[in-house]
Write an enzyme that holds these catalytic residues in place. Structure first.
Site, PDB file in Angstrom:
ATOM      1  CB  CYS A   1      -0.881  -0.009   1.243  1.00  0.00           C
ATOM      2  SG  CYS A   1       0.106   0.058   2.744  1.00  0.00           S
TER       3      CYS A   1
ATOM      4  CG  HIS B   1       2.572  -1.149  11.689  1.00  0.00           C
ATOM      5  ND1 HIS B   1       1.517  -1.362  10.867  1.00  0.00           N
ATOM      6  CD2 HIS B   1       3.318  -2.285  11.654  1.00  0.00           C
ATOM      7  CE1 HIS B   1       1.626  -2.564  10.350  1.00  0.00           C
ATOM      8  NE2 HIS B   1       2.711  -3.142  10.808  1.00  0.00           N
TER       9      HIS B   1
ATOM     10  CG  HIS C   1      -1.639  -4.629  14.569  1.00  0.00           C
ATOM     11  ND1 HIS C   1      -1.010  -3.477  14.166  1.00  0.00           N
ATOM     12  CD2 HIS C   1      -1.576  -5.465  13.513  1.00  0.00           C
ATOM     13  CE1 HIS C   1      -0.607  -3.621  12.914  1.00  0.00           C
ATOM     14  NE2 HIS C   1      -0.933  -4.820  12.491  1.00  0.00           N
TER      15      HIS C   1
ATOM     16  CD  GLU D   1      -2.958   0.997  12.497  1.00  0.00           C
ATOM     17  OE1 GLU D   1      -2.789   0.229  11.544  1.00  0.00           O
ATOM     18  OE2 GLU D   1      -4.004   1.664  12.659  1.00  0.00           O
TER      19      GLU D   1
ATOM     20  CB  SER E   1       0.800  -9.628   7.090  1.00  0.00           C
ATOM     21  OG  SER E   1      -0.213  -8.973   6.402  1.00  0.00           O
TER      22      SER E   1
ATOM     23  CB  SER F   1       3.715  -6.522   4.296  1.00  0.00           C
ATOM     24  OG  SER F   1       2.782  -6.086   5.218  1.00  0.00           O
TER      25      SER F   1
HETATM   26 FE1  F3S Z   1      -3.286   2.339   4.736  1.00  0.00          FE
HETATM   27 FE2  F3S Z   1      -1.055   1.242   4.249  1.00  0.00          FE
HETATM   28 FE3  F3S Z   1      -1.118   3.442   5.501  1.00  0.00          FE
HETATM   29  S1  F3S Z   1      -2.904   0.169   4.792  1.00  0.00           S
HETATM   30  S2  F3S Z   1      -2.925   3.280   6.677  1.00  0.00           S
HETATM   31  S3  F3S Z   1      -1.734   3.177   3.416  1.00  0.00           S
HETATM   32  S4  F3S Z   1       0.249   1.798   5.916  1.00  0.00           S
END
Ligand code: F3S
Length: 288
Positions: A12, A81, A131, A133, A227, A271
């Site tokens: 992402c 994260h 997690h 995050e 993940s 990831s």
């Molecule tokens: Fe979304 Fe990836 Fe950021 S899933 S919150 S773009 S780390």
């Protein structure tokens, strides 16, 4: 037989940005550390280790490190994260340069909960308490904070009388489940502010995996064992397609495809690097 990649798959925006940051920092010649593995992907982490990137596993390890002998010679990169606020302070107190690769969407949550704390609100984080995050988000809360992930926990939640609450979610949380939990709070009459902080990247990846799995005869989900978003993709695909495989690398793929297979679908967690997705795609194309 056709091999099709889901419309949205792999790194992402935030993870790509964090991994690119590590490669950029490597060019500076400094000693580079990442606070935790930069992504939940062993192959990526191993490749970076070979280039000299060292992983600081946790706060205790960071605290035990000697201060930097020469200013500007070593940097610690914060991964997508994010981390609790105190980690920044420890990094700086040791004389390391702190390179913040926290995904801007996660940073936004840190700012929301920090502000909510100054306004005296009780922060509810909807997500997995284990997690990183979520641990990071918790570390930006200044007042009362509760982490919950099930409707039952929401039903059982009791706060102090007249306490205002602020609800946020882990970026990878399931949207419908989040809405359901929010409704429980609203039915209980809480004076709340709700910020849907679920990241679109997750929704898009899940939606396109579901669409592809529904038409595929065999589905391959690529991603790290740890993940959570890859595991969710696997769950979604398994519901649509009985022949769904979860693999970390090409070595895990032991496919025996019957002749009747028309379509093999591939998707990958946030990831998973492009290189690996291409390898799997090519392998299936060439060998079947
Ligand atoms: Fe979304 Fe990836 Fe950021 S899933 S919150 S773009 S780390």
């Amino acid at each position: 037989m056709e091999v099709k990649l889901a419309e949205c798959a792999g790194f992402c925006f935030g993870v790509k940005r964090a991994v690119d940051t590590v490669y950029e920092q490597l060019k500076t010649g400094k000693t580079i550390y990442t606070y935790g593995p930069i992504v939940h992907n062993e192959a990526v982490v191993k490749e970076l280790e070979e280039k000299g990137v060292q992983v600081i596993e946790n706060k205790e390890e960071l605290l035990a490190m000697s201060p930097v002998a020469q200013a500007g010679s070593a940097a610690v990169i914060i991964r997508a994260h994010g981390v609790p606020r105190e980690i920044y302070d420890i990094i700086e107190s040791k004389g390391f340069e702190c390179v913040d690769a926290t995904c801007p969407f996660v940073k936004r949550i840190h700012k929301i909960v920090e502000k909510a704390g100054t306004e005296g609100k009780h922060v509810i984080i909807v997500g997995n308490p284990g997690h990183p995050e979520v641990e990071g988000i918790k570390g930006w809360c200044q007042g009362p904070v509760t982490i919950l992930e099930t409707p039952e926990e929401a039903e059982n939640f009791v706060s102090k009388k007249d306490e205002n609450i602020c609800i946020v979610s882990q970026t990878t949380f399931n949207y419908n489940k989040f809405q359901y939990i929010v409704e429980i709070f609203q039915k209980k009459g809480y004076n709340d502010s709700v910020v849907n902080t679920i990241c679109n990247a997750t929704e898009e990846r899940q939606r396109s995996a579901k669409v592809l799995a529904a038409e595929a005869d065999v589905m391959i989900v690529i991603g790290g064992r740890h993940s959570s978003n890859t595991r969710k993709l696997y769950e979604i695909c398994s519901r649509e397609c009985a022949n769904t495989y979860f693999i970390q690398t090409l070595d895990d793929l032991h496919l025996e495809l019957p002749k009747a297979v028309r379509l093999v679908g591939i998707t990958a967690g946030a990831s998973t690097p492009n290189k690996l997705i291409e390898e799997v795609q090519n392998y299936v194309r060439i060998n079947f």
